[in-house]
Structures are given as structure tokens and as C-alpha cells.
Design a protein around this motif. Structure first.
Motif, PDB file in Angstrom:
ATOM      1  N   LEU A  11       0.850  -1.189   0.000  1.00  0.00           N
ATOM      2  CA  LEU A  11       0.000   0.000   0.000  1.00  0.00           C
ATOM      3  C   LEU A  11       0.889   1.244   0.000  1.00  0.00           C
ATOM      4  O   LEU A  11       1.817   1.355   0.813  1.00  0.00           O
ATOM      5  N   VAL A  12       0.583   2.163  -0.901  1.00  0.00           N
ATOM      6  CA  VAL A  12       1.369   3.385  -1.013  1.00  0.00           C
ATOM      7  C   VAL A  12       0.432   4.542  -1.338  1.00  0.00           C
ATOM      8  O   VAL A  12      -0.611   4.335  -1.969  1.00  0.00           O
ATOM      9  N   GLN A  13       0.803   5.708  -0.907  1.00  0.00           N
ATOM     10  CA  GLN A  13      -0.008   6.889  -1.225  1.00  0.00           C
ATOM     11  C   GLN A  13       0.253   7.364  -2.652  1.00  0.00           C
ATOM     12  O   GLN A  13       1.343   7.133  -3.202  1.00  0.00           O
ATOM     13  N   ALA A  14      -0.720   7.998  -3.218  1.00  0.00           N
ATOM     14  CA  ALA A  14      -0.558   8.569  -4.554  1.00  0.00           C
ATOM     15  C   ALA A  14       0.643   9.506  -4.566  1.00  0.00           C
ATOM     16  O   ALA A  14       0.866  10.267  -3.625  1.00  0.00           O
ATOM     17  N   GLY A  15       1.427   9.383  -5.633  1.00  0.00           N
ATOM     18  CA  GLY A  15       2.644  10.167  -5.741  1.00  0.00           C
ATOM     19  C   GLY A  15       3.877   9.450  -5.224  1.00  0.00           C
ATOM     20  O   GLY A  15       5.003   9.899  -5.448  1.00  0.00           O
ATOM     21  N   GLY A  16       3.658   8.338  -4.534  1.00  0.00           N
ATOM     22  CA  GLY A  16       4.751   7.579  -3.969  1.00  0.00           C
ATOM     23  C   GLY A  16       5.375   6.614  -4.967  1.00  0.00           C
ATOM     24  O   GLY A  16       5.039   6.596  -6.151  1.00  0.00           O
ATOM     25  N   VAL A  79      14.036  -9.732 -12.323  1.00  0.00           N
ATOM     26  CA  VAL A  79      13.588  -8.573 -13.079  1.00  0.00           C
ATOM     27  C   VAL A  79      12.875  -7.637 -12.106  1.00  0.00           C
ATOM     28  O   VAL A  79      12.233  -8.092 -11.155  1.00  0.00           O
ATOM     29  N   TYR A  80      13.018  -6.346 -12.357  1.00  0.00           N
ATOM     30  CA  TYR A  80      12.472  -5.342 -11.452  1.00  0.00           C
ATOM     31  C   TYR A  80      11.514  -4.409 -12.193  1.00  0.00           C
ATOM     32  O   TYR A  80      11.596  -4.242 -13.402  1.00  0.00           O
ATOM     33  N   LEU A  81      10.656  -3.782 -11.423  1.00  0.00           N
ATOM     34  CA  LEU A  81       9.803  -2.725 -11.955  1.00  0.00           C
ATOM     35  C   LEU A  81       9.798  -1.598 -10.926  1.00  0.00           C
ATOM     36  O   LEU A  81       9.221  -1.740  -9.847  1.00  0.00           O
ATOM     37  N   GLN A  82      10.492  -0.519 -11.261  1.00  0.00           N
ATOM     38  CA  GLN A  82      10.482   0.656 -10.410  1.00  0.00           C
ATOM     39  C   GLN A  82       9.304   1.527 -10.807  1.00  0.00           C
ATOM     40  O   GLN A  82       9.187   1.926 -11.970  1.00  0.00           O
ATOM     41  N   MET A  83       8.439   1.797  -9.855  1.00  0.00           N
ATOM     42  CA  MET A  83       7.216   2.548 -10.134  1.00  0.00           C
ATOM     43  C   MET A  83       7.242   3.847  -9.344  1.00  0.00           C
ATOM     44  O   MET A  83       7.273   3.820  -8.107  1.00  0.00           O
ATOM     45  N   ASN A  84       7.252   4.938 -10.056  1.00  0.00           N
ATOM     46  CA  ASN A  84       7.276   6.268  -9.440  1.00  0.00           C
ATOM     47  C   ASN A  84       6.002   7.023  -9.800  1.00  0.00           C
ATOM     48  O   ASN A  84       5.280   6.650 -10.726  1.00  0.00           O
ATOM     49  N   GLU A  89      -5.100   4.836 -10.158  1.00  0.00           N
ATOM     50  CA  GLU A  89      -5.424   3.924 -11.255  1.00  0.00           C
ATOM     51  C   GLU A  89      -4.339   2.885 -11.519  1.00  0.00           C
ATOM     52  O   GLU A  89      -4.515   1.992 -12.351  1.00  0.00           O
ATOM     53  N   ASP A  90      -3.217   2.983 -10.838  1.00  0.00           N
ATOM     54  CA  ASP A  90      -2.177   1.952 -10.935  1.00  0.00           C
ATOM     55  C   ASP A  90      -2.477   0.773 -10.003  1.00  0.00           C
ATOM     56  O   ASP A  90      -1.762  -0.226 -10.026  1.00  0.00           O
ATOM     57  N   THR A  91      -3.499   0.895  -9.189  1.00  0.00           N
ATOM     58  CA  THR A  91      -3.879  -0.190  -8.290  1.00  0.00           C
ATOM     59  C   THR A  91      -4.254  -1.428  -9.084  1.00  0.00           C
ATOM     60  O   THR A  91      -5.117  -1.379  -9.963  1.00  0.00           O
ATOM     61  N   ALA A  92      -3.579  -2.532  -8.801  1.00  0.00           N
ATOM     62  CA  ALA A  92      -3.791  -3.776  -9.546  1.00  0.00           C
ATOM     63  C   ALA A  92      -2.914  -4.862  -8.948  1.00  0.00           C
ATOM     64  O   ALA A  92      -2.048  -4.586  -8.105  1.00  0.00           O
ATOM     65  N   VAL A  93      -3.150  -6.068  -9.401  1.00  0.00           N
ATOM     66  CA  VAL A  93      -2.200  -7.152  -9.160  1.00  0.00           C
ATOM     67  C   VAL A  93      -1.206  -7.132 -10.309  1.00  0.00           C
ATOM     68  O   VAL A  93      -1.597  -7.120 -11.476  1.00  0.00           O
ATOM     69  N   GLN A 117       2.626 -15.543  -9.776  1.00  0.00           N
ATOM     70  CA  GLN A 117       1.340 -15.534  -9.108  1.00  0.00           C
ATOM     71  C   GLN A 117       0.815 -14.126  -8.855  1.00  0.00           C
ATOM     72  O   GLN A 117      -0.371 -13.949  -8.554  1.00  0.00           O
ATOM     73  N   GLY A 118       1.682 -13.141  -8.954  1.00  0.00           N
ATOM     74  CA  GLY A 118       1.256 -11.758  -8.815  1.00  0.00           C
ATOM     75  C   GLY A 118       1.505 -11.184  -7.436  1.00  0.00           C
ATOM     76  O   GLY A 118       1.612 -11.909  -6.443  1.00  0.00           O
ATOM     77  N   THR A 119       1.624  -9.870  -7.395  1.00  0.00           N
ATOM     78  CA  THR A 119       1.755  -9.142  -6.136  1.00  0.00           C
ATOM     79  C   THR A 119       0.831  -7.919  -6.194  1.00  0.00           C
ATOM     80  O   THR A 119       0.760  -7.242  -7.218  1.00  0.00           O
ATOM     81  N   GLN A 120       0.134  -7.690  -5.096  1.00  0.00           N
ATOM     82  CA  GLN A 120      -0.869  -6.621  -5.066  1.00  0.00           C
ATOM     83  C   GLN A 120      -0.209  -5.261  -4.829  1.00  0.00           C
ATOM     84  O   GLN A 120       0.591  -5.108  -3.904  1.00  0.00           O
ATOM     85  N   VAL A 121      -0.592  -4.312  -5.652  1.00  0.00           N
ATOM     86  CA  VAL A 121      -0.184  -2.917  -5.455  1.00  0.00           C
ATOM     87  C   VAL A 121      -1.448  -2.092  -5.272  1.00  0.00           C
ATOM     88  O   VAL A 121      -2.346  -2.125  -6.122  1.00  0.00           O
ATOM     89  N   THR A 122      -1.520  -1.387  -4.167  1.00  0.00           N
ATOM     90  CA  THR A 122      -2.676  -0.544  -3.887  1.00  0.00           C
ATOM     91  C   THR A 122      -2.194   0.884  -3.663  1.00  0.00           C
ATOM     92  O   THR A 122      -1.345   1.121  -2.805  1.00  0.00           O
ATOM     93  N   VAL A 123      -2.743   1.799  -4.448  1.00  0.00           N
ATOM     94  CA  VAL A 123      -2.367   3.198  -4.347  1.00  0.00           C
ATOM     95  C   VAL A 123      -3.556   3.977  -3.808  1.00  0.00           C
ATOM     96  O   VAL A 123      -4.625   3.995  -4.412  1.00  0.00           O
ATOM     97  N   SER A 124      -3.373   4.581  -2.659  1.00  0.00           N
ATOM     98  CA  SER A 124      -4.457   5.342  -2.042  1.00  0.00           C
ATOM     99  C   SER A 124      -4.369   6.806  -2.462  1.00  0.00           C
ATOM    100  O   SER A 124      -3.285   7.372  -2.564  1.00  0.00           O
ATOM    101  N   SER A 125      -5.534   7.363  -2.703  1.00  0.00           N
ATOM    102  CA  SER A 125      -5.566   8.767  -3.170  1.00  0.00           C
ATOM    103  C   SER A 125      -5.808   9.718  -2.003  1.00  0.00           C
ATOM    104  O   SER A 125      -6.058   9.317  -0.898  1.00  0.00           O
TER     105      SER A 125
END
Length: 125
Positions: A11-16, A79-84, A89-93, A117-125
Motif C-alpha cells: 500500500l502506497v499513497q498517490a505520488g509515492g 527482473v524489477y519494476l520501479q514505479m514512481n 489507477e495503478d492499483t492492480a495485481v 502468481q502476482g503481487t498486489q499494489v494498492t495506491v491510495s488517493s
């Protein structure tokens, strides 16, 4: 047995920012193009990014271009994915995938052979 194991979601805040990792085993990692995909609740899976075997080229979907960066470490089979600048709307598995027949980065999920299997990313606004 091929295994792709994603980690780093949360879980991360928007902009994070978040950095996802995908550790591969059971395959010759350097022989596979790798990709990241995601699926939000009630939506179809969509492509995020792809990277070639040697990291010489990458490809991004328009929705993440300029915000996300895909990279890989063949010595670590990861493999990595750096998300800035994350948005709600980026909230997804998020899933990583390996494609053995690919020669260039590809955003077509049908071209990939193995999936995590996926990892959950949740972005709170």
C-alpha cells in the motif's frame, strides 16, 4: 519446474514509489525476455513493460511511460519494476512473465510462456 515469484507490492499513497521484484528459477533466465503486466479488479489484464534478454532494449505501455522503469539482473535471475509517481489507477495485481521465443521486448501477453502468481499494489488517493 519454472517459478516466477513477485514481491515488493503493498500500500502506497498517490505520488509515492514502489519497486517490484520477480525472482525466476527453473529456466535459463538470460535466454528469456521478461515482461510486467497488471490486472485491476473487474478489468482485463494489461501490459506494463517488457525488457530484452540483455537489457539492451525496453518497451512501455503509454499509461506508464515516464513513470515506470523495467530492469533486470541476469546474475540474480531477477527482473524489477520501479514505479514512481503512482496514481490510484495503478492499483492492480502485478504479474511478471517470461517469454522464450521473443527476440525484442513485447507487450503481448500471449507471447509469454511462464507467469508468476502476482503481487498486489494498492495506491491510495
Amino acid at each position: 519446474q519454472v517459478q516466477l515469484v513477485e514481491s515488493g507490492g503493498g500500500l502506497v499513497q498517490a505520488g509515492g514509489s514502489l519497486r517490484l521484484s520477480c525472482a525466476a528459477s527453473g529456466l535459463t533466465f538470460s535466454a528469456y525476455n521478461m515482461g510486467w503486466f497488471r490486472q485491476a479488479p473487474g478489468k482485463e489484464r494489461e501490459s506494463v513493460a517488457g525488457i530484452s534478454r540483455s537489457s539492451s532494449s525496453t518497451k512501455y505501455s503509454d499509461i506508464v511511460k515516464g513513470r515506470f522503469t523495467i530492469s533486470r539482473d541476469n546474475a540474480k535471475n531477477t527482473v524489477y519494476l520501479q514505479m514512481n509517481s503512482l496514481k490510484s489507477e495503478d492499483t492492480a495485481v502485478y504479474y511478471c512473465a517470461a517469454g522464450g521465443s521473443l527476440t525484442v521486448p513485447n507487450l503481448n501477453a500471449a507471447k509469454y510462456d511462464y507467469w508468476g502468481q502476482g503481487t498486489q499494489v494498492t495506491v491510495s488517493s
